[in-house]
Design a protein around this motif. Structure first.
Motif, PDB file in Angstrom:
ATOM      1  N   THR A   1     -12.952  -2.702 -28.515  1.00 21.07           N
ATOM      2  CA  THR A   1     -12.953  -1.946 -27.267  1.00 21.07           C
ATOM      3  C   THR A   1     -14.357  -1.863 -26.683  1.00 21.07           C
ATOM      4  OG1 THR A   1     -11.388  -0.515 -28.416  1.00 21.07           O
ATOM      5  CG2 THR A   1     -11.904   0.072 -26.220  1.00 21.07           C
ATOM      6  N   GLY A   2     -15.356  -1.687 -27.560  1.00 18.77           N
ATOM      7  CA  GLY A   2     -16.737  -1.613 -27.086  1.00 18.77           C
ATOM      8  C   GLY A   2     -17.183  -2.904 -26.426  1.00 18.77           C
ATOM      9  N   ILE A   3     -16.836  -4.032 -27.030  1.00 20.25           N
ATOM     10  CA  ILE A   3     -17.184  -5.323 -26.438  1.00 20.25           C
ATOM     11  C   ILE A   3     -16.487  -5.473 -25.087  1.00 20.25           C
ATOM     12  CG2 ILE A   3     -16.944  -7.833 -26.646  1.00 20.25           C
ATOM     13  CD1 ILE A   3     -17.170  -7.426 -29.710  1.00 20.25           C
ATOM     14  N   GLY A   4     -15.207  -5.138 -25.058  1.00 21.50           N
ATOM     15  CA  GLY A   4     -14.450  -5.275 -23.806  1.00 21.50           C
ATOM     16  C   GLY A   4     -14.960  -4.358 -22.706  1.00 21.50           C
ATOM     17  N   ALA A   5     -15.230  -3.101 -23.056  1.00 21.31           N
ATOM     18  CA  ALA A   5     -15.669  -2.131 -22.045  1.00 21.31           C
ATOM     19  C   ALA A   5     -17.078  -2.440 -21.543  1.00 21.31           C
ATOM     20  CB  ALA A   5     -15.613  -0.722 -22.629  1.00 21.31           C
TER      21      ALA A   5
ATOM     22  N   GLY B   1     -18.800  -5.259 -21.965  1.00 21.37           N
ATOM     23  CA  GLY B   1     -18.817  -6.600 -21.380  1.00 21.37           C
ATOM     24  C   GLY B   1     -18.186  -6.628 -19.998  1.00 21.37           C
ATOM     25  N   GLY B   2     -17.085  -5.890 -19.833  1.00 24.78           N
ATOM     26  CA  GLY B   2     -16.455  -5.806 -18.514  1.00 24.78           C
ATOM     27  C   GLY B   2     -17.376  -5.165 -17.487  1.00 24.78           C
ATOM     28  N   ALA B   3     -18.084  -4.130 -17.899  1.00 23.78           N
ATOM     29  CA  ALA B   3     -19.028  -3.464 -16.992  1.00 23.78           C
ATOM     30  C   ALA B   3     -20.170  -4.408 -16.615  1.00 23.78           C
ATOM     31  CB  ALA B   3     -19.571  -2.198 -17.636  1.00 23.78           C
ATOM     32  N   ILE B   4     -20.681  -5.137 -17.604  1.00 19.10           N
ATOM     33  CA  ILE B   4     -21.780  -6.079 -17.330  1.00 19.10           C
ATOM     34  C   ILE B   4     -21.300  -7.207 -16.422  1.00 19.10           C
ATOM     35  CG2 ILE B   4     -23.282  -7.813 -18.391  1.00 19.10           C
ATOM     36  CD1 ILE B   4     -23.473  -5.843 -20.820  1.00 19.10           C
TER      37      ILE B   4
ATOM     38  N   GLY C   1     -21.127  -7.469  -8.003  1.00 22.23           N
ATOM     39  CA  GLY C   1     -22.090  -6.614  -7.320  1.00 22.23           C
ATOM     40  C   GLY C   1     -21.941  -5.134  -7.590  1.00 22.23           C
ATOM     41  N   GLU C   2     -21.376  -4.769  -8.738  1.00 26.08           N
ATOM     42  CA  GLU C   2     -21.254  -3.353  -9.076  1.00 26.08           C
ATOM     43  C   GLU C   2     -22.634  -2.774  -9.390  1.00 26.08           C
ATOM     44  OE1 GLU C   2     -18.350  -2.943 -12.180  1.00 26.08           O
ATOM     45  OE2 GLU C   2     -16.760  -3.782 -10.946  1.00 26.08           O
ATOM     46  N   SER C   3     -22.740  -1.471  -9.342  1.00 25.66           N
ATOM     47  CA  SER C   3     -24.011  -0.772  -9.521  1.00 25.66           C
ATOM     48  C   SER C   3     -24.704  -1.154 -10.828  1.00 25.66           C
ATOM     49  CB  SER C   3     -23.761   0.734  -9.509  1.00 25.66           C
ATOM     50  OG  SER C   3     -24.929   1.426  -9.897  1.00 25.66           O
ATOM     51  N   LYS C   4     -26.017  -1.365 -10.723  1.00 23.24           N
ATOM     52  CA  LYS C   4     -26.847  -1.656 -11.902  1.00 23.24           C
ATOM     53  C   LYS C   4     -27.779  -0.475 -12.180  1.00 23.24           C
ATOM     54  CE  LYS C   4     -26.867  -6.615 -11.023  1.00 23.24           C
ATOM     55  NZ  LYS C   4     -26.450  -6.824  -9.661  1.00 23.24           N
ATOM     56  N   ASP C   5     -27.338   0.704 -11.824  1.00 23.40           N
ATOM     57  CA  ASP C   5     -28.133   1.916 -12.024  1.00 23.40           C
ATOM     58  C   ASP C   5     -28.535   2.049 -13.494  1.00 23.40           C
ATOM     59  OD1 ASP C   5     -29.142   4.517 -11.053  1.00 23.40           O
ATOM     60  OD2 ASP C   5     -27.623   5.325 -12.419  1.00 23.40           O
ATOM     61  N   TRP C   6     -29.745   2.523 -13.738  1.00 22.69           N
ATOM     62  CA  TRP C   6     -30.265   2.613 -15.107  1.00 22.69           C
ATOM     63  C   TRP C   6     -29.404   3.527 -15.979  1.00 22.69           C
ATOM     64  CZ3 TRP C   6     -31.851   7.089 -17.459  1.00 22.69           C
ATOM     65  CH2 TRP C   6     -32.068   8.190 -16.632  1.00 22.69           C
ATOM     66  N   LYS C   7     -28.791   4.554 -15.386  1.00 20.00           N
ATOM     67  CA  LYS C   7     -27.940   5.454 -16.183  1.00 20.00           C
ATOM     68  C   LYS C   7     -26.717   4.708 -16.706  1.00 20.00           C
ATOM     69  CE  LYS C   7     -29.336   9.094 -13.115  1.00 20.00           C
ATOM     70  NZ  LYS C   7     -28.917   9.744 -11.903  1.00 20.00           N
TER      71      LYS C   7
ATOM     72  N   LEU D   1     -26.582   1.529 -17.351  1.00 18.25           N
ATOM     73  CA  LEU D   1     -27.059   0.642 -18.415  1.00 18.25           C
ATOM     74  C   LEU D   1     -27.297   1.404 -19.713  1.00 18.25           C
ATOM     75  CD1 LEU D   1     -29.518  -1.538 -16.304  1.00 18.25           C
ATOM     76  CD2 LEU D   1     -27.253  -2.182 -17.141  1.00 18.25           C
ATOM     77  N   VAL D   2     -27.792   2.648 -19.617  1.00 19.65           N
ATOM     78  CA  VAL D   2     -28.013   3.464 -20.814  1.00 19.65           C
ATOM     79  C   VAL D   2     -26.690   3.696 -21.531  1.00 19.65           C
ATOM     80  CG1 VAL D   2     -28.613   5.798 -21.604  1.00 19.65           C
ATOM     81  CG2 VAL D   2     -30.135   4.579 -20.038  1.00 19.65           C
ATOM     82  N   PHE D   3     -25.640   3.998 -20.797  1.00 25.05           N
ATOM     83  CA  PHE D   3     -24.349   4.253 -21.438  1.00 25.05           C
ATOM     84  C   PHE D   3     -23.729   2.985 -22.018  1.00 25.05           C
ATOM     85  CE2 PHE D   3     -24.662   8.196 -18.984  1.00 25.05           C
ATOM     86  CZ  PHE D   3     -24.433   9.098 -20.010  1.00 25.05           C
ATOM     87  N   ILE D   4     -23.973   1.840 -21.382  1.00 24.21           N
ATOM     88  CA  ILE D   4     -23.511   0.576 -21.961  1.00 24.21           C
ATOM     89  C   ILE D   4     -24.209   0.335 -23.296  1.00 24.21           C
ATOM     90  CG2 ILE D   4     -23.591  -1.946 -21.686  1.00 24.21           C
ATOM     91  CD1 ILE D   4     -23.074  -1.445 -18.673  1.00 24.21           C
ATOM     92  N   VAL D   5     -25.511   0.597 -23.338  1.00 24.95           N
ATOM     93  CA  VAL D   5     -26.263   0.451 -24.590  1.00 24.95           C
ATOM     94  C   VAL D   5     -25.731   1.432 -25.641  1.00 24.95           C
ATOM     95  CG1 VAL D   5     -28.545   0.764 -25.645  1.00 24.95           C
ATOM     96  CG2 VAL D   5     -28.321  -0.503 -23.513  1.00 24.95           C
ATOM     97  N   MET D   6     -25.351   2.627 -25.224  1.00 23.59           N
ATOM     98  CA  MET D   6     -24.805   3.604 -26.174  1.00 23.59           C
ATOM     99  C   MET D   6     -23.485   3.107 -26.765  1.00 23.59           C
ATOM    100  SD  MET D   6     -25.746   7.181 -24.226  1.00 23.59           S
ATOM    101  CE  MET D   6     -24.786   8.204 -25.315  1.00 23.59           C
ATOM    102  N   VAL D   7     -22.638   2.522 -25.938  1.00 29.28           N
ATOM    103  CA  VAL D   7     -21.363   1.983 -26.432  1.00 29.28           C
ATOM    104  C   VAL D   7     -21.633   0.870 -27.446  1.00 29.28           C
ATOM    105  CG1 VAL D   7     -19.312   0.648 -25.771  1.00 29.28           C
ATOM    106  CG2 VAL D   7     -19.996   2.612 -24.410  1.00 29.28           C
ATOM    107  N   LEU D   8     -22.540  -0.034 -27.107  1.00 32.96           N
ATOM    108  CA  LEU D   8     -22.863  -1.123 -28.034  1.00 32.96           C
ATOM    109  C   LEU D   8     -23.510  -0.588 -29.306  1.00 32.96           C
ATOM    110  CD1 LEU D   8     -24.146  -3.808 -25.510  1.00 32.96           C
ATOM    111  CD2 LEU D   8     -21.971  -3.776 -26.740  1.00 32.96           C
ATOM    112  N   GLY D   9     -24.373   0.422 -29.165  1.00 26.87           N
ATOM    113  CA  GLY D   9     -25.001   1.037 -30.338  1.00 26.87           C
ATOM    114  C   GLY D   9     -23.976   1.671 -31.264  1.00 26.87           C
TER     115      GLY D   9
END
Length: 110
Positions: free
Chosen positions: A63-67, A69-72, A79-85, A87-95
């Motif tokens: 699920t983490g890879i899918g979620a 990866g889908g966001a990225i 062209g979805e938002s690349k806001d730093w916040k 990206l932080v949550f994507i890193v948290m999911v991967l972490g």
């Protein structure tokens, strides 16, 4: 082999999500068939990985890879938002997925 299968399952999950978006934009049989094949391959590979890996760990990582990866992919392709916040949550999911993997390995040693 289970971990490779799980990673591939996550990649196919990402592909399936992209195909959902494509199907919404282009209602055609090709998009629908690719969507079904993407998610079908993802589920088959996840099922194979879960023969060896604990269900909770395998599902969380898949699920983490899918979620994430889908966001990225949404950022890169649509062209979805690349806001730093975001990206932080994507890193948290991967972490969290990496942490589950480490806990799984440590649990076997102890």
């Amino acid at each position: 082999m289970a971990w490779i299968s799980l990673m591939l399952a996550g990649l196919f999950e990402m592909f399936g999500v992209v195909m959902i978006n494509k199907l919404h934009k282009e209602r055609n049989w090709k998009s629908l068939v690719l969507l079904v094949l993407g998610f079908g391959a993802s589920f088959i590979l996840l099922s194979y990985a879960m023969k060896t890996l604990p269900m909770g760990t395998a599902y969380a990582i898949w699920t983490g890879i899918g979620a994430s990866g889908g966001a990225i992919l949404g950022m890169l392709l649509y062209g979805e938002s690349k806001d730093w916040k975001r990206l932080v949550f994507i890193v948290m999911v991967l972490g969290a997925a990496i942490g589950l993997n480490l806990f799984h390995k440590i649990g076997k040693v102890v």
